[in-house]
Design a protein around this motif. Structure first.
Motif, PDB file in Angstrom:
ATOM      1  N   LEU A 133       0.720  22.460  55.823  1.00  0.00           N
ATOM      2  CA  LEU A 133       0.477  21.774  54.548  1.00  0.00           C
ATOM      3  C   LEU A 133       1.104  22.547  53.386  1.00  0.00           C
ATOM      4  CD1 LEU A 133      -1.167  19.654  52.776  1.00  0.00           C
ATOM      5  CD2 LEU A 133      -2.955  21.399  52.698  1.00  0.00           C
ATOM      6  N   LEU A 134       0.853  23.845  53.335  1.00  0.00           N
ATOM      7  CA  LEU A 134       1.381  24.664  52.231  1.00  0.00           C
ATOM      8  C   LEU A 134       2.900  24.733  52.257  1.00  0.00           C
ATOM      9  CD1 LEU A 134      -0.102  26.151  49.949  1.00  0.00           C
ATOM     10  CD2 LEU A 134      -1.596  25.438  51.770  1.00  0.00           C
ATOM     11  N   ASP A 135       3.453  24.829  53.438  1.00  0.00           N
ATOM     12  CA  ASP A 135       4.913  24.875  53.605  1.00  0.00           C
ATOM     13  C   ASP A 135       5.535  23.591  53.040  1.00  0.00           C
ATOM     14  OD1 ASP A 135       7.284  26.184  55.289  1.00  0.00           O
ATOM     15  OD2 ASP A 135       7.300  24.018  55.674  1.00  0.00           O
ATOM     16  N   ARG A 136       4.935  22.468  53.398  1.00  0.00           N
ATOM     17  CA  ARG A 136       5.410  21.159  52.942  1.00  0.00           C
ATOM     18  C   ARG A 136       5.280  21.039  51.422  1.00  0.00           C
ATOM     19  NH1 ARG A 136       2.450  18.661  56.713  1.00  0.00           N
ATOM     20  NH2 ARG A 136       0.795  18.010  55.303  1.00  0.00           N
ATOM     21  N   GLU A 137       4.128  21.443  50.890  1.00  0.00           N
ATOM     22  CA  GLU A 137       3.886  21.329  49.441  1.00  0.00           C
ATOM     23  C   GLU A 137       4.861  22.207  48.649  1.00  0.00           C
ATOM     24  OE1 GLU A 137       1.700  19.466  47.688  1.00  0.00           O
ATOM     25  OE2 GLU A 137       0.784  18.489  49.419  1.00  0.00           O
ATOM     26  N   ALA A 138       5.108  23.408  49.128  1.00  0.00           N
ATOM     27  CA  ALA A 138       6.008  24.329  48.407  1.00  0.00           C
ATOM     28  C   ALA A 138       7.432  23.778  48.415  1.00  0.00           C
ATOM     29  CB  ALA A 138       5.948  25.717  49.024  1.00  0.00           C
ATOM     30  N   ARG A 139       7.845  23.219  49.543  1.00  0.00           N
ATOM     31  CA  ARG A 139       9.191  22.622  49.610  1.00  0.00           C
ATOM     32  C   ARG A 139       9.282  21.404  48.695  1.00  0.00           C
ATOM     33  NH1 ARG A 139      11.879  25.374  53.729  1.00  0.00           N
ATOM     34  NH2 ARG A 139      10.366  26.395  55.082  1.00  0.00           N
ATOM     35  N   ASN A 140       8.234  20.583  48.696  1.00  0.00           N
ATOM     36  CA  ASN A 140       8.212  19.410  47.806  1.00  0.00           C
ATOM     37  C   ASN A 140       8.277  19.816  46.336  1.00  0.00           C
ATOM     38  OD1 ASN A 140       8.056  17.667  49.933  1.00  0.00           O
ATOM     39  ND2 ASN A 140       5.837  17.333  49.780  1.00  0.00           N
ATOM     40  N   ALA A 141       7.743  21.007  46.035  1.00  0.00           N
ATOM     41  CA  ALA A 141       7.741  21.478  44.644  1.00  0.00           C
ATOM     42  C   ALA A 141       9.074  22.127  44.271  1.00  0.00           C
ATOM     43  CB  ALA A 141       6.593  22.452  44.426  1.00  0.00           C
ATOM     44  N   GLY A 142      10.031  22.093  45.197  1.00  0.00           N
ATOM     45  CA  GLY A 142      11.380  22.559  44.876  1.00  0.00           C
ATOM     46  C   GLY A 142      11.667  24.018  45.172  1.00  0.00           C
ATOM     47  N   ALA A 143      10.818  24.659  45.974  1.00  0.00           N
ATOM     48  CA  ALA A 143      11.075  26.061  46.333  1.00  0.00           C
ATOM     49  C   ALA A 143      12.443  26.185  46.999  1.00  0.00           C
ATOM     50  CB  ALA A 143       9.985  26.564  47.269  1.00  0.00           C
ATOM     51  N   SER A 144      13.168  27.265  46.688  1.00  0.00           N
ATOM     52  CA  SER A 144      14.484  27.457  47.301  1.00  0.00           C
ATOM     53  C   SER A 144      14.324  27.973  48.737  1.00  0.00           C
ATOM     54  CB  SER A 144      15.312  28.437  46.484  1.00  0.00           C
ATOM     55  OG  SER A 144      14.630  29.669  46.382  1.00  0.00           O
ATOM     56  N   GLY A 145      13.193  28.562  49.017  1.00  0.00           N
ATOM     57  CA  GLY A 145      12.907  29.046  50.365  1.00  0.00           C
ATOM     58  C   GLY A 145      11.411  29.237  50.499  1.00  0.00           C
ATOM     59  N   VAL A 146      10.918  29.100  51.718  1.00  0.00           N
ATOM     60  CA  VAL A 146       9.491  29.316  51.956  1.00  0.00           C
ATOM     61  C   VAL A 146       9.354  30.258  53.148  1.00  0.00           C
ATOM     62  CG1 VAL A 146       7.266  28.251  52.509  1.00  0.00           C
ATOM     63  CG2 VAL A 146       8.931  26.991  51.126  1.00  0.00           C
ATOM     64  N   THR A 147       8.583  31.305  52.954  1.00  0.00           N
ATOM     65  CA  THR A 147       8.331  32.260  54.034  1.00  0.00           C
ATOM     66  C   THR A 147       6.826  32.339  54.244  1.00  0.00           C
ATOM     67  OG1 THR A 147      10.278  33.555  53.432  1.00  0.00           O
ATOM     68  CG2 THR A 147       8.624  34.669  54.757  1.00  0.00           C
ATOM     69  N   SER A 148       6.403  32.252  55.514  1.00  0.00           N
ATOM     70  CA  SER A 148       4.971  32.330  55.791  1.00  0.00           C
ATOM     71  C   SER A 148       4.629  33.665  56.439  1.00  0.00           C
ATOM     72  CB  SER A 148       4.554  31.177  56.701  1.00  0.00           C
ATOM     73  OG  SER A 148       5.333  31.159  57.874  1.00  0.00           O
TER      74      SER A 148
END
Ligand code: IMP
Ligand code: MG
Length: 199
Positions: A130-145
């Motif tokens: 969920l958080l990965d999806r939300e961060a990408r939807n918010a325009g993050a250039s990259g997401v690291t968990s």
């Protein structure tokens, strides 16, 4: 509630243990050493942000990742902002599947930022997905968990944590931020809860 101080020396090397813990899975020193290592691995992964002085945005999922985050960030040299989020997770009335929802907004201005999501444990994985999806939807250039613990036997989603401290068996664990019914977060070690303590 009573605290077993006799077991201190051998089991947690200075920390305390609770009677409701049947087995210590990870003691305080083991956790500290791995958190330092994880921070080093993460820093290598985030080297570009460090070199360019670009702030990353750290998104710790409350309340479970409170202790882990506090220790992790003190080994991370990157410039960062921190914006915590809260996620609720509940069993659906008619289905077995758990529903996961954001209970607070993501931090503002994620556009073009590298977002690092931090959680205590990757269990089914729905929270991180969920958080990965939300961060990408918010325009993050990259997401690291980044998670301290992972229970491979329970994973239900396609993504996997980018960084994981320890893989553990399918048991309910508490301590170092992880709770049962809001309790035990302050234990310095991570232990398995006695079935009798689960009500
Ligand atoms: P997931 O969405 O199933 O991956 O669940 C992740 C969340 O469930 C974590 O952030 C924890 O709050 C909680 N959780 C999962 N397993 C445990 C456990 O063994 N002890 C305490 N909390 C847990
Ligand atoms: Mg949690």
């Amino acid at each position: 509630m009573s605290i077993d101080s006799d077991r201190d020396a051998e089991t947690t090397k200075g920390g305390f243990v609770h009677d409701d813990i049947s087995e210590i899975l990870l003691d305080e020193n083991t956790i500290a050493a791995r958190v330092r290592e994880l921070a080093k691995e993460l820093a290598v992964h985030l080297a570009d942000s460090l070199a360019s002085d670009e702030p990353i945005v750290l998104v710790p999922i409350m309340t479970g990742s409170l202790v882990f985050t506090a220790d992790l960030i003190r080994h991370l040299p990157n410039k960062m902002r921190i914006g915590v989020v809260t996620v609720s997770s509940y069993s659906g009335a008619t289905t077995e599947r758990r529903e996961t929802a954001l209970r607070s907004a993501l931090p503002q201005n994620l556009e073009g930022r590298h977002v690092v999501i931090v959680d205590d444990i990757f269990d089914t994985g729905h929270t991180m997905a969920l958080l990965d999806r939300e961060a990408r939807n918010a325009g993050a250039s990259g997401v690291t968990s980044v998670v301290l613990l992972s229970k491979p036997a329970r994973h239900e989603v396609e993504i996997r944590p980018d960084f994981s401290g320890f893989e553990i068996p399918d048991a309910f664990v508490v301590g170092y931020g992880l709770d049962y019914d809001g309790h035990y977060r302050n234990l310095p070690c991570i232990g398995i809860l006695r079935p009798e303590a689960i009500r």
